[in-house]
Structure formats: structure tokens, C-alpha cells
Design a protein around this motif. Structure first.
Motif, PDB file in Angstrom:
ATOM      1  N   PHE A  85       0.841  -1.197   0.000  1.00 42.76           N
ATOM      2  CA  PHE A  85       0.000   0.000   0.000  1.00 42.76           C
ATOM      3  C   PHE A  85       0.875   1.245   0.000  1.00 42.76           C
ATOM      4  N   SER A  86       0.438   2.266  -0.722  1.00 43.11           N
ATOM      5  CA  SER A  86       1.109   3.562  -0.690  1.00 43.11           C
ATOM      6  C   SER A  86       0.849   4.215   0.656  1.00 43.11           C
ATOM      7  N   LEU A  87       1.902   4.712   1.284  1.00 36.63           N
ATOM      8  CA  LEU A  87       1.717   5.449   2.535  1.00 36.63           C
ATOM      9  C   LEU A  87       1.165   6.853   2.271  1.00 36.63           C
ATOM     10  N   ARG A  88       1.348   7.364   1.061  1.00 36.20           N
ATOM     11  CA  ARG A  88       0.830   8.706   0.726  1.00 36.20           C
ATOM     12  C   ARG A  88      -0.668   8.699   0.470  1.00 36.20           C
ATOM     13  N   THR A  89      -1.129   7.713  -0.303  1.00 37.93           N
ATOM     14  CA  THR A  89      -2.528   7.721  -0.740  1.00 37.93           C
ATOM     15  C   THR A  89      -3.367   6.611  -0.119  1.00 37.93           C
ATOM     16  N   GLY A  90      -2.736   5.587   0.435  1.00 41.29           N
ATOM     17  CA  GLY A  90      -3.446   4.432   0.970  1.00 41.29           C
ATOM     18  C   GLY A  90      -3.828   3.410  -0.084  1.00 41.29           C
ATOM     19  N   ALA A  91      -3.591   3.722  -1.372  1.00 41.24           N
ATOM     20  CA  ALA A  91      -3.985   2.815  -2.452  1.00 41.24           C
ATOM     21  C   ALA A  91      -3.149   1.539  -2.435  1.00 41.24           C
ATOM     22  N   CYS A  92      -3.823   0.420  -2.667  1.00 49.64           N
ATOM     23  CA  CYS A  92      -3.117  -0.849  -2.799  1.00 49.64           C
ATOM     24  C   CYS A  92      -2.452  -0.862  -4.163  1.00 49.64           C
ATOM     25  N   LEU A  93      -1.164  -1.119  -4.211  1.00 51.23           N
ATOM     26  CA  LEU A  93      -0.420  -1.133  -5.462  1.00 51.23           C
ATOM     27  C   LEU A  93      -0.492  -2.489  -6.153  1.00 51.23           C
ATOM     28  N   ASP A  94      -1.132  -3.453  -5.498  1.00 50.28           N
ATOM     29  CA  ASP A  94      -1.249  -4.799  -6.047  1.00 50.28           C
ATOM     30  C   ASP A  94      -2.675  -5.172  -6.452  1.00 50.28           C
ATOM     31  N   ALA A  95      -3.662  -4.370  -6.068  1.00 48.02           N
ATOM     32  CA  ALA A  95      -5.067  -4.664  -6.389  1.00 48.02           C
ATOM     33  C   ALA A  95      -5.822  -3.346  -6.544  1.00 48.02           C
ATOM     34  N   GLN A  96      -6.320  -3.100  -7.728  1.00 47.33           N
ATOM     35  CA  GLN A  96      -7.028  -1.848  -7.982  1.00 47.33           C
ATOM     36  C   GLN A  96      -8.302  -1.753  -7.160  1.00 47.33           C
ATOM     37  N   GLY A  97      -8.609  -0.534  -6.728  1.00 42.46           N
ATOM     38  CA  GLY A  97      -9.850  -0.273  -6.026  1.00 42.46           C
ATOM     39  C   GLY A  97      -9.807  -0.547  -4.538  1.00 42.46           C
ATOM     40  N   VAL A  98      -8.698  -1.038  -4.028  1.00 43.83           N
ATOM     41  CA  VAL A  98      -8.563  -1.314  -2.594  1.00 43.83           C
ATOM     42  C   VAL A  98      -7.662  -0.245  -2.005  1.00 43.83           C
ATOM     43  N   ARG A  99      -8.083   0.325  -0.868  1.00 40.80           N
ATOM     44  CA  ARG A  99      -7.231   1.337  -0.250  1.00 40.80           C
ATOM     45  C   ARG A  99      -7.434   1.361   1.255  1.00 40.80           C
ATOM     46  N   LEU A 100      -6.420   1.879   1.922  1.00 40.48           N
ATOM     47  CA  LEU A 100      -6.468   2.139   3.352  1.00 40.48           C
ATOM     48  C   LEU A 100      -6.801   3.613   3.539  1.00 40.48           C
ATOM     49  N   PRO A 101      -7.520   3.960   4.596  1.00 46.04           N
ATOM     50  CA  PRO A 101      -7.691   5.383   4.879  1.00 46.04           C
ATOM     51  C   PRO A 101      -6.335   5.990   5.262  1.00 46.04           C
ATOM     52  N   THR A 102      -6.145   7.255   4.944  1.00 45.83           N
ATOM     53  CA  THR A 102      -4.921   7.968   5.334  1.00 45.83           C
ATOM     54  C   THR A 102      -5.279   9.041   6.349  1.00 45.83           C
ATOM     55  N   TYR A 103      -4.311   9.387   7.175  1.00 45.84           N
ATOM     56  CA  TYR A 103      -4.504  10.378   8.228  1.00 45.84           C
ATOM     57  C   TYR A 103      -3.383  11.402   8.169  1.00 45.84           C
ATOM     58  N   THR A 104      -3.722  12.648   8.440  1.00 46.36           N
ATOM     59  CA  THR A 104      -2.713  13.693   8.535  1.00 46.36           C
ATOM     60  C   THR A 104      -1.951  13.513   9.843  1.00 46.36           C
ATOM     61  N   VAL A 105      -0.637  13.663   9.775  1.00 47.21           N
ATOM     62  CA  VAL A 105       0.227  13.508  10.951  1.00 47.21           C
ATOM     63  C   VAL A 105       1.101  14.740  11.063  1.00 47.21           C
ATOM     64  N   ARG A 106       1.405  15.133  12.287  1.00 39.09           N
ATOM     65  CA  ARG A 106       2.335  16.238  12.502  1.00 39.09           C
ATOM     66  C   ARG A 106       3.150  15.987  13.762  1.00 39.09           C
ATOM     67  N   GLU A 107       4.311  16.612  13.778  1.00 40.72           N
ATOM     68  CA  GLU A 107       5.169  16.584  14.967  1.00 40.72           C
ATOM     69  C   GLU A 107       5.113  17.967  15.570  1.00 40.72           C
ATOM     70  N   ARG A 108       4.722  18.032  16.829  1.00 43.20           N
ATOM     71  CA  ARG A 108       4.591  19.296  17.540  1.00 43.20           C
ATOM     72  C   ARG A 108       5.402  19.221  18.816  1.00 43.20           C
ATOM     73  N   ASP A 109       6.381  20.083  18.923  1.00 41.65           N
ATOM     74  CA  ASP A 109       7.287  20.061  20.073  1.00 41.65           C
ATOM     75  C   ASP A 109       7.925  18.675  20.167  1.00 41.65           C
ATOM     76  N   THR A 110       7.656  17.951  21.216  1.00 41.76           N
ATOM     77  CA  THR A 110       8.265  16.631  21.396  1.00 41.76           C
ATOM     78  C   THR A 110       7.249  15.504  21.229  1.00 41.76           C
ATOM     79  N   ARG A 111       6.099  15.809  20.617  1.00 45.15           N
ATOM     80  CA  ARG A 111       5.021  14.833  20.478  1.00 45.15           C
ATOM     81  C   ARG A 111       4.638  14.639  19.013  1.00 45.15           C
ATOM     82  N   ILE A 112       4.106  13.476  18.707  1.00 46.65           N
ATOM     83  CA  ILE A 112       3.536  13.224  17.390  1.00 46.65           C
ATOM     84  C   ILE A 112       2.022  13.171  17.560  1.00 46.65           C
TER      85      ILE A 112
END
Length: 123
Positions: A85-112
């Protein structure tokens, strides 16, 4: 778990201390609605999060997946059946039409922090 609403549009979940997330290893994060995300830091320091449920088996294992690269695209391979699966889009690179949801992530101070809702989901 600390949940912070920074704007009316986005709620952030305190996932972990920044130094606790090892490069090229995943960590499962429980979100306020009971879903799980798989959080990753790559060797270059970039952060990604996708759904932790393998869509082919229903197992909560994506955080245990093998991080890699396919043609410059950062990926994670399911530890169950090895679909990639692509970590950017969640799309499965081995099977069309299958994907994982993606989430926005950030690092703030000393926390993720991770967005409480998948990208594109209206709250």
C-alpha cells in the motif's frame, strides 16, 4: 490519550512522544472513535499514517507491516498476505480499487499527533 481540538475543522490525537517512534517501524494508535491507525516514521523523518486494518484479512496488523519503497513511492506491505500500500494515498499497489484510509500527521514540540478522522472525511 489526549485529544485536542485546535480548530473547529480538525481534532488532533496525541499519539506518542516523538523519540518513541522508531524509523521504519510502525505503531498502532487507537483513535477516539475506536478505529485504529498505523503510524510510521521513515528514514528521511517523514511521517505517515494509514488505517491499521488489513482490508484483505480484517486483521489489525498494518502497523506491523514492512516499510519500503516502490518506484519512489513510500509503502507498507501487509504482514499477512504481503499486499503493498502507498503510505501517501493508501492505495493498494497490487489490487485496484482497494485502499487504506490515510490520516494527517504532525510533529509538535516533542510529540507526534494524528488527525482523529481520515483525510477527506467531513466532521
Amino acid at each position: 490519550m489526549t485529544v485536542t481540538t485546535l480548530t473547529h475543522a480538525q481534532t488532533w490525537v496525541d499519539a506518542c512522544p516523538a523519540d518513541a517512534l522508531l524509523r521504519e517501524r510502525g505503531a498502532a494508535v487507537l483513535l477516539p472513535d475506536g478505529t485504529q491507525a498505523a503510524l510510521f516514521r521513515l528514514f528521511d523523518g517523514s511521517l505517515y499514517a494509514v488505517g491499521n486494518i488489513d482490508p484483505f484479512t480484517g486483521a489489525a496488523v498494518m502497523s506491523r507491516g514492512i516499510v519500503g519503497d516502490r518506484g519512489g513511492e513510500p509503502t507498507v506491505a501487509s504482514p499477512m498476505l504481503k499486499q503493498v500500500f502507498s503510505l501517501r494515498t493508501g492505495a493498494c499497489l497490487d489490487a485496484q480499487g482497494v485502499r487504506l484510509p490515510t490520516y494527517t500527521v504532525r510533529e509538535r514540540d516533542t510529540r507526534i499527533e494524528i488527525a482523529a478522522r481520515p483525510d477527506g472525511e467531513v466532521t
